[in-house]
Design a protein around this motif. Sequence first.
Motif, PDB file in Angstrom:
ATOM      1  N   MET A  99      -7.223   3.530  -2.048  1.00 24.18           N
ATOM      2  CA  MET A  99      -8.282   3.734  -1.063  1.00 24.18           C
ATOM      3  C   MET A  99      -9.666   3.355  -1.572  1.00 24.18           C
ATOM      4  O   MET A  99     -10.664   3.635  -0.900  1.00 24.18           O
ATOM      5  CB  MET A  99      -8.289   5.192  -0.583  1.00 24.18           C
ATOM      6  N   SER A 100      -9.754   2.701  -2.708  1.00 22.44           N
ATOM      7  CA  SER A 100     -11.063   2.269  -3.190  1.00 22.44           C
ATOM      8  C   SER A 100     -11.506   1.022  -2.430  1.00 22.44           C
ATOM      9  O   SER A 100     -10.675   0.251  -1.918  1.00 22.44           O
ATOM     10  CB  SER A 100     -11.011   1.967  -4.688  1.00 22.44           C
ATOM     11  N   VAL A 101     -12.805   0.811  -2.351  1.00 19.92           N
ATOM     12  CA  VAL A 101     -13.333  -0.363  -1.659  1.00 19.92           C
ATOM     13  C   VAL A 101     -12.807  -1.638  -2.293  1.00 19.92           C
ATOM     14  O   VAL A 101     -12.440  -2.603  -1.590  1.00 19.92           O
ATOM     15  CB  VAL A 101     -14.879  -0.345  -1.667  1.00 19.92           C
ATOM     16  N   LEU A 128      -9.014  -2.177  -1.349  1.00 18.87           N
ATOM     17  CA  LEU A 128      -8.857  -2.478   0.071  1.00 18.87           C
ATOM     18  C   LEU A 128      -9.411  -3.860   0.418  1.00 18.87           C
ATOM     19  O   LEU A 128      -8.864  -4.556   1.288  1.00 18.87           O
ATOM     20  CB  LEU A 128      -9.545  -1.407   0.913  1.00 18.87           C
ATOM     21  N   SER A 141      -4.825   8.155   5.237  1.00 16.97           N
ATOM     22  CA  SER A 141      -6.266   7.897   5.335  1.00 16.97           C
ATOM     23  C   SER A 141      -6.882   8.680   6.494  1.00 16.97           C
ATOM     24  O   SER A 141      -7.987   9.216   6.360  1.00 16.97           O
ATOM     25  CB  SER A 141      -6.518   6.393   5.503  1.00 16.97           C
ATOM     26  N   VAL A 177     -14.755   2.337   3.468  1.00 13.71           N
ATOM     27  CA  VAL A 177     -13.309   2.487   3.310  1.00 13.71           C
ATOM     28  C   VAL A 177     -12.635   2.545   4.677  1.00 13.71           C
ATOM     29  O   VAL A 177     -11.626   1.871   4.928  1.00 13.71           O
ATOM     30  CB  VAL A 177     -12.981   3.748   2.489  1.00 13.71           C
TER      31      VAL A 177
END
Length: 209
Positions: free
Chosen positions: A77-79, A82, A107, A124
């Motif tokens: 889920m990190s920028v 993703l 999420s 995110v």
Amino acid sequence: MAGQSDPHISIFSSEEVEFMAEDELIEIVPNMRMDPLNFICGDFGPFLPQIATQVPLWLGVALKKRGKCAIRPPEWMSVENLTLVLEGERDSQGAFQVLPFHYVEISRLLFDHARDDIPDMYMVRSLIEDIRDVRIHKVEISLEKFSGTSAVKIPNLSAMEVNIIRPFVGRALQAFYKHDNPEKIPDVDRAPSGQTRVANNEPRRPLRR
């Protein structure tokens, strides 16, 4: 189960898919001390302040609501991760990037209940929405090439995506089967006993009075 009696909707509702996703493990950082918790699905704990531990998502959300822990977002889920996934989805029209089976539901639950624990939360969320839209578009393209084979293989689909396309694929396979095997389609002009009914254009016998 919701949806099973209606072939025109998904097999499971979004709430049911989310319920199944709540058994996925996540990492939390407790701010309290507590003995282990024993459940049918397993034992979790002991819980010590500032010592990370893994728990089911439903338990992490419950503790978060009570102010007993912080939730560590999964690495995917990190920028950075993703962004790479989104680029891969756009560059590869015939394949899907590897994501957790319940990435949509996980999420969504974290956005609803642990947004203060997610760095760059709005970015995110935007990336995940873009990834979902691109993947749904690719699913639609894959289904356009559907030719009625006995199996449909689209690797790396998520639970939400599988749930969306399952009813369509089932109905399509039925249609192809009936088209290729017309002799196996039930004859509506046959009586239950197996005897052929009298044709409509034949004269009918007068009813007895």
